[in-house]
Design an enzyme around this catalytic site. Structure first.
Site: not given
Ligand SMILES: NC(=O)c1ccc[n+]([C@@H]2O[C@H](COP(=O)([O-])OP(=O)(O)OC[C@H]3O[C@@H](n4cnc5c(N)ncnc54)[C@H](O)[C@@H]3O)[C@@H](O)[C@H]2O)c1
Length: 248
Positions: A37, A90, A156, A160, A191
């Site tokens: 991360d 991810n 975004y 994607k 999340t």
């Protein structure tokens, strides 16, 4: 369940949300897990929790927009655990809600850098390591908005959609070399990505037909299934985990 026993897995963006759930689920399935991360604290905490639960994990700071950092993370996976078999690409971000006409160039670039180039750099390093081993299985985290548009989120949505194209192309390129590559496309999942200033954004207004948000753990179940040998026939596919959102 130990369907990933003997396997080594790398997860990017593993310090929070879906990435953390994937790392935990992979560990419970028997994999040795490398958590990366750009923020070190979250991955250290998740790795420590996995070890407390009897699993094997290491935590590394690596920004997916830095190809050298990702190379080093993959080398660390091989150096520590001897191989790399599984990867979950991810790490991802969102930007402010703006129509195309007023989207700042820096928002466009930042989201493309993390959400699309980051997946490319990660896959490139992982595939090189997997080709040296026994092949592998890769999941790229797309989104339902990699399959349909979403007003106000052009960077975004474009990134994607790009992830899905990249996934299909890599799947074709490595199908005969024992590397499977698939995308998972979640809908709204509860999340930190959905929260700004402590308030949930977007998700509540665009609830899926199942009438609730998804959980990171539900996405992780799909990810681990696709990574496992149970999905040996599945490559180049996009698995929707959106509670029916795109079925409307
Ligand atoms: N939450 C949702 O509703 C939802 C829906 C569809 C797809 N997704 C995708 O799932 C993935 C994970 O999202 P989440 O909801 O768990 O978000 P999250 O914000 O909880 O976690 C994202 C993680 O990625 C890390 N990260 C961000 N930029 C990074 C970078 N440059 N390098 C390395 N790490 C970086 C963050 O530090 C964080 O730990 C993203 O790709 C996101 O687009 C999320």
């Amino acid at each position: 369940m130990t369907e990933c026993s003997g396997k080594v897995a790398l997860v990017t963006g593993a310090g929070s949300g879906i990435g953390a759930a994937c790392a935990r689920r992979l560990a419970s399935a028997g994999a040795q897990v490398v958590l990366t991360d750009r923020h070190p604290d979250g991955v250290k905490e998740v790795a420590a929790q996995i070890e407390r639960d009897g699993g094997a994990a290491i935590a590394l700071e690596a920004d997916v927009t830095d190809p050298d950092a990702i190379e080093r993370a993959v080398q660390a996976a091989v150096g520590t655990f001897g191989r790399l078999d599984l990867a979950v690409n991810n790490a991802g971000i969102t930007a402010g809600r703006e129509p195309v006409g007023t989207t700042p160039a820096e928002d466009w670039q930042r989201v493309l850098d993390v959400n699309l180039s980051g997946v490319f750099y990660s896959m490139r390093a992982e595939i090189a390591a997997m080709l040296h081993g026994d092949g592998g299985s890769i999941i790229n985290m797309a989104s339902v908005f990699g399959t349909v548009g979403f007003a106000g989120s052009a960077p975004y949505v474009a990134a994607k959609h790009g992830v899905i194209g990249l996934t299909k192309t890599a799947a074709l390129e490595y199908a005969t070399r024992r590397i499977r590559v698939n995308a998972v496309a979640p809908g709204f999942v509860d999340t930190p990505l959905l929260h700004v200033d402590g308030r949930r954004q977007r998700g509540a207004a665009l609830m899926a037909p199942i009438n609730r948000l998804g959980t990171a753990e539900e996405v992780a179940e799909v990810v681990v299934f696709l990574l496992s040998d149970r999905a040996s026939l599945v490559t180049g596919s996009v698995y929707l985990a959106d509670g029916g959102l795109s079925a409307r």
